[in-house]
Write an enzyme that holds these catalytic residues in place. Structure first.
Site, PDB file in Angstrom:
ATOM      1  N   LYS A  97      -6.306   7.213  -7.245  1.00 38.87           N
ATOM      2  CA  LYS A  97      -7.200   6.097  -6.934  1.00 38.87           C
ATOM      3  C   LYS A  97      -7.901   6.306  -5.583  1.00 38.87           C
ATOM      4  O   LYS A  97      -9.060   5.933  -5.416  1.00 38.87           O
ATOM      5  CB  LYS A  97      -6.410   4.784  -6.943  1.00 38.87           C
ATOM      6  CG  LYS A  97      -5.981   4.345  -8.328  1.00 38.87           C
ATOM      7  CD  LYS A  97      -7.173   4.151  -9.243  1.00 38.87           C
ATOM      8  CE  LYS A  97      -6.789   3.673 -10.625  1.00 38.87           C
ATOM      9  NZ  LYS A  97      -7.966   3.469 -11.495  1.00 38.87           N
ATOM     10  N   CYS A 114      -1.857  -0.066  -4.539  1.00 40.13           N
ATOM     11  CA  CYS A 114      -0.865   0.958  -4.221  1.00 40.13           C
ATOM     12  C   CYS A 114      -1.462   2.108  -3.405  1.00 40.13           C
ATOM     13  O   CYS A 114      -0.744   3.010  -2.987  1.00 40.13           O
ATOM     14  CB  CYS A 114      -0.211   1.500  -5.478  1.00 40.13           C
ATOM     15  SG  CYS A 114      -1.274   2.556  -6.475  1.00 40.13           S
ATOM     16  N   HIS A 159       4.262  -3.454 -16.446  1.00 42.21           N
ATOM     17  CA  HIS A 159       4.429  -3.937 -15.083  1.00 42.21           C
ATOM     18  C   HIS A 159       5.409  -5.114 -15.091  1.00 42.21           C
ATOM     19  O   HIS A 159       5.874  -5.544 -16.149  1.00 42.21           O
ATOM     20  CB  HIS A 159       3.081  -4.348 -14.496  1.00 42.21           C
ATOM     21  CG  HIS A 159       2.198  -3.187 -14.168  1.00 42.21           C
ATOM     22  ND1 HIS A 159       1.124  -2.822 -14.945  1.00 42.21           N
ATOM     23  CD2 HIS A 159       2.241  -2.295 -13.148  1.00 42.21           C
ATOM     24  CE1 HIS A 159       0.541  -1.757 -14.421  1.00 42.21           C
ATOM     25  NE2 HIS A 159       1.206  -1.420 -13.329  1.00 42.21           N
ATOM     26  N   SER A 161      -6.470   0.138  -6.992  1.00 41.31           N
ATOM     27  CA  SER A 161      -5.168  -0.529  -6.971  1.00 41.31           C
ATOM     28  C   SER A 161      -4.693  -0.679  -5.532  1.00 41.31           C
ATOM     29  O   SER A 161      -5.007   0.147  -4.673  1.00 41.31           O
ATOM     30  CB  SER A 161      -4.142   0.291  -7.759  1.00 41.31           C
ATOM     31  OG  SER A 161      -2.827  -0.158  -7.522  1.00 41.31           O
TER      32      SER A 161
END
Length: 318
Positions: free
Chosen positions: A138, A107, A177, A105
């Protein structure tokens, strides 16, 4: 070729499966529902890999959610994601599977990284607090792939998508989301003839969005890119994938308002957190190998809304 898509029932997993079936004729897709394989159970994952002679694995399985979910359940996001990816990567290594693609991701990057964000920005600053736990999980996935590559000579690659949307997304009002959440809210407001929709935050933050079908094309391309070319062009185990431009949440809301036909007023609850002010990925590396997105944002939102309306009765089953 036996290809295992972990998370095949999710939005990303379904799109990857569809792309694989379109792009390859000589494959056997291996799938496992949650009822048949608990990815949090290390022993179960190891046994599954022993039974199935897997050649490639796409890790699209993850616990995901929007700002509210990430901020409310950080321990769940950290634990479950680390366990899922660690079990899968270790099992792949134990069974000498050399081809693996891990989906991460955007992020993972620092909250105030220079824009557009280059891959080299990883771990150069503090993360956004609201999704820090998910981001750390992640990052662990990236570092796991890099470590197996370095220690054992594996060819494990990672793809870091920007914000994704499309068919089979999560339209739950609390855990979705931004795009599916707004589609659901504007649709309901239109059905109820509401005069106003209030949106979390100021509307000023800018976000980049990529249709999941474009991501699926990128994932299959990266998985099958010749090793020498991947190393020459990318130079890292991970790379960004996005559309190359961003849009403010206010502009996005107005676009979804238009697509859904809601004619009321949009207001913003400025007491709620905005999250990262801007998050635009530098996609020059992936473009250098011949990939680029094809689905325009408004077209993608319109097709997603059509899918939502067609499947709304199923999505709202208790």
């Amino acid at each position: 070729m036996n290809i295992f898509v972990a998370g095949h029932n999710g939005m990303v997993g379904k799109a990857i499966c569809n792309e694989l079936l379109k792009s390859k004729n000589d494959i056997n897709l291996i799938k496992a529902d949650k009822q048949n394989l608990d990815l949090l159970n290390q022993h179960a994952v190891k046994e599954f890999f022993k039974v199935n002679q897997i050649d490639q694995i796409y890790i699209a399985a993850a616990k995901v959610g929007g700002i509210y979910a990430n901020d409310t359940y950080p321990a769940d996001f950290l634990y479950e994601n680390i366990m899922i990816q660690s079990n899968l990567i270790q099992a792949a290594h134990d069974e000498s599977i050399n081809k693996l693609l891990f989906l991460g991701s955007s992020c993972i990057y620092p909250k105030f990284a220079d824009q557009p964000i280059k891959e080299e920005s990883l771990m150069t600053g503090p993360l956004e607090r609201t999704n820090e736990a998910y981001a750390i999980a992640k990052i662990c996935g990236i570092k796991a792939c890099e470590s197996y590559n370095r220690q054992y000579g594996r060819d494990y690659r990672c793809l870091m998508p920007t914000n994704l949307y499309g068919p089979h997304d999560n339209f739950n009002p609390k855990n979705s989301h931004v795009i599916p959440g707004l589609i659901q809210r504007f649709h309901d407001a239109k059905q109820k003839n509401l005069s106003n929709i209030k949106i979390w935050g100021t509307g000023n933050p800018k976000r980049e969005f990529l249709h999941v079908d474009d991501l699926a094309v990128a994932a299959v391309k990266i998985m099958n890119l010749e090793t020498k070319l991947f190393r020459e062009k990318i130079g890292l185990s991970y790379l960004n994938v996005g559309c190359g431009f961003d849009i403010s949440i206010k502009e996005l809301a107005e676009m979804i308002c238009y697509v859904t036909g809601f004619d009321g007023k949009i207001t913003f609850d400025q007491s709620k957190a905005d999250g990262t002010p801007q998050k635009l990925l530098d996609i020059s590396k992936i473009k250098s190998i011949g990939w680029k997105p094809k689905i325009e944002l408004e077209d993608g939102i319109a097709s997603t809304y059509r899918w939502y309306r067609k499947n709304i009765s199923i999505l709202r089953k208790p």
